[in-house]
Design a protein around this motif. Structure first.
Motif, PDB file in Angstrom:
ATOM      1  N   HIS A  11       0.101  12.484  11.098  1.00 17.49           N
ATOM      2  CA  HIS A  11       1.305  11.406  10.972  1.00 17.49           C
ATOM      3  C   HIS A  11       2.617  11.889  11.130  1.00 17.49           C
TER       4      HIS A  11
ATOM      5  N   LYS B  73       6.663   3.815   3.994  1.00 11.04           N
ATOM      6  CA  LYS B  73       6.547   2.669   4.818  1.00 11.04           C
ATOM      7  C   LYS B  73       7.900   1.662   4.599  1.00 11.04           C
ATOM      8  N   ASP B  74       7.957   1.540   3.315  1.00  8.93           N
ATOM      9  CA  ASP B  74       8.789   0.576   2.801  1.00  8.93           C
ATOM     10  C   ASP B  74      10.070   1.127   1.971  1.00  8.93           C
TER      11      ASP B  74
ATOM     12  N   SER C  55       0.544 -13.805 -21.286  1.00 10.63           N
ATOM     13  CA  SER C  55       0.885 -13.358 -22.550  1.00 10.63           C
ATOM     14  C   SER C  55      -0.373 -13.144 -23.202  1.00 10.63           C
TER      15      SER C  55
ATOM     16  N   ARG D  51       1.927  -8.895 -18.934  1.00  6.29           N
ATOM     17  CA  ARG D  51       2.924  -8.442 -19.831  1.00  6.29           C
ATOM     18  C   ARG D  51       2.297  -7.188 -21.005  1.00  6.29           C
TER      19      ARG D  51
ATOM     20  N   LEU E 156       7.938   0.709 -12.546  1.00  6.86           N
ATOM     21  CA  LEU E 156       8.091   0.258 -13.893  1.00  6.86           C
ATOM     22  C   LEU E 156       6.774   0.014 -14.618  1.00  6.86           C
TER      23      LEU E 156
ATOM     24  N   ASP F 178       0.163   3.665   5.257  1.00  2.92           N
ATOM     25  CA  ASP F 178       1.216   4.628   4.863  1.00  2.92           C
ATOM     26  C   ASP F 178       2.288   4.664   5.822  1.00  2.92           C
TER      27      ASP F 178
ATOM     28  N   GLU G 230       1.209  -1.407   4.984  1.00  5.32           N
ATOM     29  CA  GLU G 230       1.537  -1.243   3.537  1.00  5.32           C
ATOM     30  C   GLU G 230       0.274  -1.013   2.879  1.00  5.32           C
TER      31      GLU G 230
END
Ligand SMILES: Nc1ncnc2c1ncn2[C@@H]1O[C@H](COP(=O)(O)OP(=O)(O)OP(=O)(O)O)[C@@H](O)[C@H]1O
Ligand SMILES: [Mg+2]
Lengths: 603, 272
Positions: free
Chosen positions: A46, A578-579, B74, B115, B161, B215, B219
């Motif tokens: 790559h 990529k993003d 929930s 959640r 997150l 990669d 995606e």
């Protein structure tokens, strides 16, 4: 009249001699993206990019026409080195466009597969052909058509001397029945170049070595002294001199050097190899191990002698650098010099940005900060059904919170914008503006927008002059307010030198890491690849930058790159993922788009 | 107040769904079940996670309660809530409570999407206490031996997150799913879609070629599901190139330059 006839004759004969078909030509630039993906799909690395390779002289007998026309010394062959997959800049050797296109894909596939790179040319190529056609029937079918066309293109056996005819027959057999020919019969001349195969002997020598004994070599120094040989391999990357500074240098020099140094280190006849390779390639090489040669070159490349050796620098706070060749993070490789732009005069926002400023202020004020729903509140805008039903079910008056409330959530984020201020930003982008002007306006509008949204931000710029002088300009620190003083500094930014991206990112990450925020964004604004005036070039710079970003991510930072380099899709996915980058197609739109992009990123 | 269960999408399949093991996941799952341990399955999309759980549920003769988690899910969606009808309010079990009450596998697909408060209700259930406290009704359910908690997620889409807390992760026996080795995947594709071995093999070569560009150009790598889908189209008489475009290439990217380049790879395998 006579002269004109002469010119016309020359053109005609050159065309016949070259046996080319301009009407069926396919350009590398039109298929390079497809070829690159195919290369990766077949297992290619790559980290390498697709680039046009230099022509290789083959030393084979030329046809009478070629001799008449004085052409045909060189051929476009494909090879893979540490930097790039080298493909011909243009293919027009076959009469059919589809065949020329197929040749590109075939060569990309061959370079990706290449299971026996250690074998001599003939065995190696047969093995590669078998590997590709075994797994990829579609390519195998195309190979069949290419072989037919290649054999039709090759000089006729009937007109060859017996030894050369035997050799040619062996090549044709190997083409048609890959794996069937064990050895190339000896002949006085090397065979006619095989366009369907990889270039002999990777990647240094231009003149094929066919497993025979090495030819006697000339002296390395004399080869390099001769000025006539100072020709560069890459037309696309010819060095440009601006104000005495070398802007771009051909990566091939470095690939060659690296090769020479890394791969030949153990060989005893290193000098000879270097010399022959240099001679054949017609390019100058920085032979790091051969002192006399190296000194000459350093002079011509503006390198100070101590720079190239990679020894640790003295002092505190030196930054490391990743050497992909040895897979090590070398400590204390770069010195970062912080520059304050103290004498920049404070100023107001330039008049031509006033309209954008007003629009952005409206947009950013209207950009609703994220709202959070709070359940079971004593008061609020909506009824919270769940606790109410619970209340009914239990028939108890104890619970009182039946409302949903919307509350603004604090945007707890810090953003560090790092702008590339290398010399390449001096390039013009049209409308009498340069990249640096676009970057300057972007910095202004970005700051305007963020000062409305009240997000914490800092602005830095960087350029470099080799590893001992990475210049890091403080335009706005996190704890500084955005005002006329900061605007004055933004106004004062100007193109610097090179782009040692890894070091700049490491320094920026150190600063950003000290910020206490839930999300920390490291935004890089650039116009090109990492590079510097020493070994920091091509793959070296790319891999180092990539490593710096991986480290930043591990520190919990979020890097993102905004670039105006239209070729960036070749290397940014490898560096940033990529993003995590965006290419702005029209660089003049960057100032207006950057704040919106930021809003999207931090939504 | 009455406590009623309403019917949910429970599957008790009569036939065991076909699943080809790629390692020792079946044994590990069975042992986890015997020892009342919860299981976490991680792996890229379309690599057979859901199929595996369905297979194991049928094999062990357990009911399967599947919940696809999303960011608005929930705790009460899992545990249950009070509802109102003409006769007043009544309690309705959520899928998790149903599985604990009646035994069976509760399968939470893409748990990281749920959640944060939902993972808390799993804590007492996924350690050796195996209890589900329902504070709304004051009940404390003890899970029967036939109950098993299974969660899955795709590490590829991990949010900065989001992500499982270590205290949650470390309660599960974890199985990492990847793409099957080429020969095996060929068998899976041939078996699922009814194409011949040669076509299946080519499709798997294509999948693996495309996977090595992930990669950089894609995606997410194409999963077995896409290959099976393409194979089904081919088995139904579709031209392989058309099938690969529709079922694979266009599902991987919206960028026309990338899909064009992906088609070059398709032609490298299915070109005449
Ligand atoms: N080991 C396997 N044995 C049999 N079929 C399989 C196997 N692996 C994958 N498949 C096929 O792939 C398809 C997709 O698998 P499944 O739906 O289980 O993926 P998943 O991992 O749950 O994906 P997602 O994360 O997107 O939900 C199945 O319908 C089946 O046809
Ligand atoms: Mg699934």
């Amino acid at each position: 009249m006579e002269e004109q006839v002469g010119i016309a004759w020359h053109r005609l004969i050159s065309r016949f001699a070259a046996r080319r078909f301009p009407e069926a030509a396919v350009l590398l630039q039109d298929i390079s993206r497809d070829a690159a993906l195919l290369f990766r799909a077949l297992g290619g690395d790559h980290g390498v990019m697709v680039q046009a390779g230099a022509q290789s002289s083959h030393g084979a007998r030329r046809s009478l026409l070629e001799r008449l026309a004085g052409s045909g010394f060189k051929a476009d062959l494909a090879w893979l080195d540490r930097q790039a997959l080298r493909l011909p800049p243009l293919v027009d050797v076959f009469p059919d466009r589809q065949l020329n296109r197929d040749l590109y894909f075939w060569l990309a596939a061959l370079c990706a597969a290449d299971p026996r790179p250690d074998q001599p040319w003939l065995a190696r190529n047969q093995a590669a052909v078998l590997a590709v056609s075994g797994d990829f029937p579609g390519l195998a079918a195309r190979y069949g058509r290419l072989v037919a066309a290649e054999i039709a293109r090759r000089p006729p056996i009937s007109r060859m001397a017996p030894d050369e005819a035997r050799q040619e027959q062996a090549i044709r057999d190997a083409l048609q029945k890959p794996g069937s020919v064990a050895e190339l019969p000896a002949a006085r001349r090397p065979p006619h170049p095989v366009l369907l195969w990889l270039r002999p002997e990777l990647p240094a020598a231009g003149k094929p070595r066919f497993g025979a004994r090495p030819e006697p070599a000339s002296q390395a120094a004399s080869a390099l002294q001769s000025d006539k040989k100072r020709r560069m391999a890459e037309h696309a990357e010819m060095p440009e001199r601006k104000g005495g500074l070398l802007l771009f240098r051909p990566e091939s020099i470095f690939s060659w050097t690296e090769y020479a140094k890394v791969e030949h280190e153990t060989q005893e006849n290193e000098d000879q190899d270097l010399a022959r390779a240099a001679d054949d390639l017609d390019i100058i090489a920085v032979a790091q191990d051969s002192k006399s040669v190296a000194k000459k070159l350093r002079m011509s490349l503006d390198l100070s002698p101590a720079e190239g050796d990679g020894s640790p620098l003295e002092g505190n706070g030196m930054l490391p650098e990743w050497d992909y060749r040895s897979h090590t993070l070398k400590p204390d490789q770069c010195r970062v010099n912080t520059i304050l732009l103290a004498d920049a005069l404070p100023c107001a926002l330039p008049a031509h940005l006033k309209r954008d400023q007003q629009r952005l202020r409206r947009q950013f004020a209207a950009l609703q900060p994220l709202r959070q729903r709070l359940k079971a509140q004593p008061e609020g805008s909506e009824i919270d059904i769940d606790p109410y039903i619970r209340h009914l079910a239990h028939r108890s008056g104890a619970e009182g919170g039946f409302y949903l409330d919307q509350r603004k959530r604090d945007r707890d984020l810090a953003c560090l914008l790092l702008a590339d201020l290398s010399l390449s930003t001096e390039a013009w982008v049209g409308d009498g503006r340069r990249v640096i002007d676009v970057i300057r306006d972007s910095l202004f509008l970005f700051s305007e927008a963020l000062s409305v949204s009240r997000d914490r931000f800092a602005l830095y710029g960087f350029s470099s002059k080799q590893r001992s002088d990475v210049r890091f300009h403080t335009l706005k620190a996190f704890n500084e307010p955005y005002g006329d003083a900061v605007r004055g500094r933004i106004n004062a930014v100007s193109p610097g030198y090179y782009t040692r991206m890894g070091a700049a990112i490491r320094r920026a990450a150190q600063i950003l890491e000290r910020q206490k925020a839930r999300e920390r964004l490291l935004l890089l604004l650039t116009d090109g690849k990492p590079n510097d005036a020493d070994h920091y070039e091509g793959r070296y710079g790319i891999e180092d930058t990539r490593k710096a970003l991986i480290a930043a991510r591990q520190q919990g930072l979020r890097p993102f790159c905004v670039t105006v380099d239209q070729e960036a899709h070749e290397y940014l996915p490898h560096i940033f993922g990529k993003d995590n980058f965006i290419i702005i197609r029209k660089s003049s739109e960057l100032p207006a788009r950057l704040p919106l992009l930021y809003a999207l990123l931090t939504r | 107040m009455t406590v009623t269960s309403i019917a949910r999408a429970v599957r008790v399949p009569s036939l065991i769904p076909r699943y080809t093991p790629t390692g020792d996941e079946i044994e590990v799952f069975e042992l986890a079940h015997q020892n009342r341990l919860p299981v976490l399955i991680k792996g890229p999309t379309g690599c057979g996670k859901t199929r595996f759980v369905e297979h194991m549920a049928a094999r062990l003769g357990l009911a399967l309660y599947t919940v696809s988690c999303h960011d608005d899910l929930s705790a009460s969606d899992l545990v249950g809530r009070h509802l109102i009808d003409a006769s007043g309010t009544y309690w309705s079990d959520g899928p998790l409570t149903q599985a604990v009450r009646h035994g069976g596998i509760c399968y939470l697909d893409e748990v990281v999407e749920a959640r944060k408060d939902t993972t808390v209700v799993l804590h007492a259930l996924s350690d050796d206490r195996r209890i589900l406290p329902i504070d709304r009704t004051g009940e404390q359910l003890e899970a029967p031996p036939g109950f098993m908690l299974v969660v899955s997620y795709n590490p590829g889409y991990q949010h900065l997150l989001k992500g499982l807390k270590p205290s949650t992760r470390q309660r599960f026996v974890s199985l990492a799913f990847g793409f099957p080795e080429a020969g095996l995947e060929g068998e899976i594709v041939a078996g699922e879609a009814g194409v011949d071995q040669a076509t299946a093999k080519r499709l798997v070569t294509l999948a693996n070629a495309l996977r090595s560009t992930a990669d950089h150009d894609l995606e997410e790598a194409p999963g077995t599901r896409l290959i099976v889908d393409a194979a089904k189209l081919i088995a139904a008489g579709c031209d392989p190139r058309v099938a690969c475009r529709a079922a694979i290439v266009e599902c991987l990217s919206d960028d026309p330059e990338i899909t064009r380049a992906l088609m070059v790879v398709v032609l490298a395998i299915f070109g005449d």
